[in-house]
Design a protein around this motif. Structure first.
Motif, PDB file in Angstrom:
ATOM      1  N   TYR A   1      -7.679   1.224 -12.197  1.00  0.00           N
ATOM      2  CA  TYR A   1      -8.884   2.446 -11.653  1.00  0.00           C
ATOM      3  C   TYR A   1     -10.249   1.559 -11.768  1.00  0.00           C
ATOM      4  O   TYR A   1     -11.064   2.643 -11.694  1.00  0.00           O
ATOM      5  N   ASP A   2     -10.160   0.896 -12.931  1.00  0.00           N
ATOM      6  CA  ASP A   2     -11.122   0.239 -13.603  1.00  0.00           C
ATOM      7  C   ASP A   2     -10.795  -1.391 -13.664  1.00  0.00           C
ATOM      8  O   ASP A   2     -10.781  -1.355 -14.868  1.00  0.00           O
ATOM      9  N   GLY A   3     -10.683  -2.091 -12.395  1.00  0.00           N
ATOM     10  CA  GLY A   3     -10.196  -3.730 -12.498  1.00  0.00           C
ATOM     11  C   GLY A   3     -11.216  -4.562 -13.254  1.00  0.00           C
ATOM     12  O   GLY A   3     -10.368  -5.100 -14.340  1.00  0.00           O
ATOM     13  N   LYS A   4     -12.132  -4.463 -13.425  1.00  0.00           N
ATOM     14  CA  LYS A   4     -13.517  -5.273 -14.337  1.00  0.00           C
ATOM     15  C   LYS A   4     -13.314  -4.939 -16.013  1.00  0.00           C
ATOM     16  O   LYS A   4     -12.755  -5.466 -16.776  1.00  0.00           O
ATOM     17  N   LYS A   5     -12.278  -3.705 -15.993  1.00  0.00           N
ATOM     18  CA  LYS A   5     -12.237  -2.956 -17.175  1.00  0.00           C
ATOM     19  C   LYS A   5     -10.821  -3.608 -18.089  1.00  0.00           C
ATOM     20  O   LYS A   5     -10.550  -4.858 -19.258  1.00  0.00           O
TER      21      LYS A   5
ATOM     22  N   ILE B   1      -3.897 -16.928 -17.385  1.00  0.00           N
ATOM     23  CA  ILE B   1      -4.308 -17.668 -16.535  1.00  0.00           C
ATOM     24  C   ILE B   1      -5.658 -17.754 -15.306  1.00  0.00           C
ATOM     25  O   ILE B   1      -6.049 -18.466 -14.919  1.00  0.00           O
ATOM     26  N   ARG B   2      -4.328 -17.236 -15.239  1.00  0.00           N
ATOM     27  CA  ARG B   2      -5.465 -16.882 -12.527  1.00  0.00           C
ATOM     28  C   ARG B   2      -6.242 -15.875 -13.360  1.00  0.00           C
ATOM     29  O   ARG B   2      -5.587 -13.990 -13.420  1.00  0.00           O
ATOM     30  N   LYS B   3      -7.387 -15.555 -13.766  1.00  0.00           N
ATOM     31  CA  LYS B   3      -8.446 -14.416 -14.266  1.00  0.00           C
ATOM     32  C   LYS B   3      -8.212 -13.884 -12.773  1.00  0.00           C
ATOM     33  O   LYS B   3      -9.431 -14.445 -11.891  1.00  0.00           O
ATOM     34  N   PHE B   4      -8.438 -12.561 -12.734  1.00  0.00           N
ATOM     35  CA  PHE B   4      -9.228 -11.474 -11.663  1.00  0.00           C
ATOM     36  C   PHE B   4      -8.916 -10.002 -11.728  1.00  0.00           C
ATOM     37  O   PHE B   4      -8.273  -9.507 -12.788  1.00  0.00           O
ATOM     38  N   ALA B   5      -9.820  -9.167 -10.955  1.00  0.00           N
ATOM     39  CA  ALA B   5      -9.949  -7.601 -11.094  1.00  0.00           C
ATOM     40  C   ALA B   5      -9.191  -7.406  -9.799  1.00  0.00           C
ATOM     41  O   ALA B   5      -8.771  -7.705  -8.538  1.00  0.00           O
ATOM     42  N   ALA B   6      -7.680  -6.222 -11.127  1.00  0.00           N
ATOM     43  CA  ALA B   6      -7.568  -5.830  -9.225  1.00  0.00           C
ATOM     44  C   ALA B   6      -7.575  -4.714  -8.921  1.00  0.00           C
ATOM     45  O   ALA B   6      -8.736  -3.861  -9.149  1.00  0.00           O
ATOM     46  N   LYS B   7      -7.469  -4.706  -7.475  1.00  0.00           N
ATOM     47  CA  LYS B   7      -7.885  -3.503  -6.854  1.00  0.00           C
ATOM     48  C   LYS B   7      -6.971  -2.172  -7.143  1.00  0.00           C
ATOM     49  O   LYS B   7      -7.213  -0.931  -6.713  1.00  0.00           O
ATOM     50  N   TYR B   8      -5.895  -2.424  -7.624  1.00  0.00           N
ATOM     51  CA  TYR B   8      -4.875  -1.272  -7.698  1.00  0.00           C
ATOM     52  C   TYR B   8      -5.106  -0.674  -9.001  1.00  0.00           C
ATOM     53  O   TYR B   8      -4.563   0.911  -9.749  1.00  0.00           O
TER      54      TYR B   8
ATOM     55  N   GLU C   1       0.972  -1.318   0.135  1.00  0.00           N
ATOM     56  CA  GLU C   1       0.093  -0.053   0.033  1.00  0.00           C
ATOM     57  C   GLU C   1       0.914   1.290  -0.106  1.00  0.00           C
ATOM     58  O   GLU C   1       0.681   2.124  -0.609  1.00  0.00           O
ATOM     59  N   SER C   2       1.750   0.926   0.557  1.00  0.00           N
ATOM     60  CA  SER C   2       2.986   2.573   1.121  1.00  0.00           C
ATOM     61  C   SER C   2       3.564   2.585  -0.621  1.00  0.00           C
ATOM     62  O   SER C   2       3.733   3.795  -0.945  1.00  0.00           O
ATOM     63  N   LYS C   3       3.127   1.915  -1.619  1.00  0.00           N
ATOM     64  CA  LYS C   3       4.007   2.197  -3.089  1.00  0.00           C
ATOM     65  C   LYS C   3       5.160   2.319  -3.352  1.00  0.00           C
ATOM     66  O   LYS C   3       5.654   3.261  -4.190  1.00  0.00           O
ATOM     67  N   ILE C   4       5.891   1.944  -1.805  1.00  0.00           N
ATOM     68  CA  ILE C   4       7.856   1.820  -2.128  1.00  0.00           C
ATOM     69  C   ILE C   4       7.695   0.571  -2.440  1.00  0.00           C
ATOM     70  O   ILE C   4       7.372  -0.983  -2.136  1.00  0.00           O
ATOM     71  N   PHE C   5       8.943   0.747  -3.595  1.00  0.00           N
ATOM     72  CA  PHE C   5       9.390  -0.702  -4.488  1.00  0.00           C
ATOM     73  C   PHE C   5      10.631  -0.674  -3.478  1.00  0.00           C
ATOM     74  O   PHE C   5      11.449  -0.105  -3.472  1.00  0.00           O
TER      75      PHE C   5
ATOM     76  N   GLY D   1      -7.915   2.667 -21.323  1.00  0.00           N
ATOM     77  CA  GLY D   1      -7.668   2.678 -20.044  1.00  0.00           C
ATOM     78  C   GLY D   1      -7.613   1.890 -19.218  1.00  0.00           C
ATOM     79  O   GLY D   1      -7.027   0.831 -19.679  1.00  0.00           O
ATOM     80  N   GLY D   2      -8.562   1.165 -18.113  1.00  0.00           N
ATOM     81  CA  GLY D   2      -8.424   0.402 -17.289  1.00  0.00           C
ATOM     82  C   GLY D   2      -7.349   0.207 -15.561  1.00  0.00           C
ATOM     83  O   GLY D   2      -8.318   0.461 -14.944  1.00  0.00           O
ATOM     84  N   HIS D   3      -6.401   0.952 -16.550  1.00  0.00           N
ATOM     85  CA  HIS D   3      -5.084   0.704 -14.776  1.00  0.00           C
ATOM     86  C   HIS D   3      -5.213   1.742 -13.874  1.00  0.00           C
ATOM     87  O   HIS D   3      -5.607   1.584 -13.331  1.00  0.00           O
TER      88      HIS D   3
END
Ligand SMILES: [Zn+2]
Length: 257
Positions: free
Chosen positions: A209-213, A200-207, A15-19, A168-170
């Motif tokens: 902007y529009d995970g479904k898209k 292969i492992r399908k999911f909508a990502a929380k990170y 969450e801190s967005k620190i790599f 879009g999307g992300h």
């Protein structure tokens, strides 16, 4: 082959967005709770209209005090002034950290002779949120102020080899690239398709902007790559960052090249 991975290594990010650099021999993901394990992998593509860097990464300085991306380029026989274009899918800090560096209080381009290419609306959105942890304001302003740049307004056939398509999307105006070279066609899906395993492992990502898209687009792009024989470039994938795709019986298969 005309595309090369210019990896800056493996990291965890939360969450801190620190790599935080991650060494798979000595580090354990169990000690990094709620973290994603990601590669940072910019690409070099060689076309008959010049050298392209896609999303130059964090701008990591390695243990020898060199910029890793410049070292990677030199191992392929090129230097920073050979690069003609720097294409940016979106403006999050892990994708544009390597556009420039600071020296004596001044921002210097990492690729002095290159034309930098980004979407205008993406910049407007980024500047509005530039104090958030996902952005690095100095790099945004460097891009905004650079003379040698092309600011795109929507889908653009940039030159005969490069097509820039808004996904879009992300982020709201994230773009993907379809690139032709003399021997191979490449697709770069940025953070809409950052890892082959996401097909292969399908999911909508929380990170997102529009995970479904993003989730829908990944599949659409994957199918197009499989049908039209594009090689995919994955920015956040440590395995097979350059892969061909097969789509059979409603399933994707990745073939690293
Ligand atoms: Zn991003």
């Amino acid at each position: 082959m005309n595309a090369y991975a210019l990896s800056e290594g493996t990291y965890t990010v939360d969450e801190s967005k620190i790599f935080i650099p991650f060494n798979s021999d000595t580090d354990s993901i169990k000690n990094r709770p709620a973290s994603l394990l990601v590669e940072i992998c910019p690409f070099l593509i060689i076309t008959d209209e010049g050298l392209i860097i896609i999303d130059p990464g964090l701008g990591l300085i390695n243990s020898e005090g060199e910029f890793q991306i410049i070292k990677n380029l030199s191992q392929l026989g090129f230097n920073s002034t050979d690069v003609n274009y720097v294409l940016l899918s979106h403006l999050h800090k892990d994708h544009i950290g390597g556009v420039a560096y600071e020296e004596s209080g001044e921002m210097k381009p990492m690729f002095p002779k290159a034309e930098y290419v980004y979407q205008e609306e993406e910049m407007n959105d980024a500047l509005e949120k530039s104090s958030s942890k996902s952005f690095e304001e100095k790099k945004l302003l460097f891009l905004k102020n650079r003379k040698e740049k092309t600011v795109l307004k929507g889908n653009t056939q940039f030159n005969k080899n490069i097509y820039c398509e808004i996904s879009g999307g992300h982020t709201r105006h994230h773009q993907v690239f379809w690139i032709n070279t003399a021997t191979e066609k490449y697709f770069y899906g940025g953070d809409v398709l950052p890892q082959g395993t996401q097909l292969i492992r399908k999911f909508a990502a929380k990170y997102d902007y529009d995970g479904k898209k993003s989730a829908e687009l990944r599949i659409e792009y994957g199918k197009k790559c499989a049908t039209e024989n594009y090689a995919c470039l994955f920015f956040h994938s440590s395995i097979n960052p350059i892969s061909k795709l097969k789509f059979e019986d409603e399933r994707f298969e990745l073939i690293g090249i």
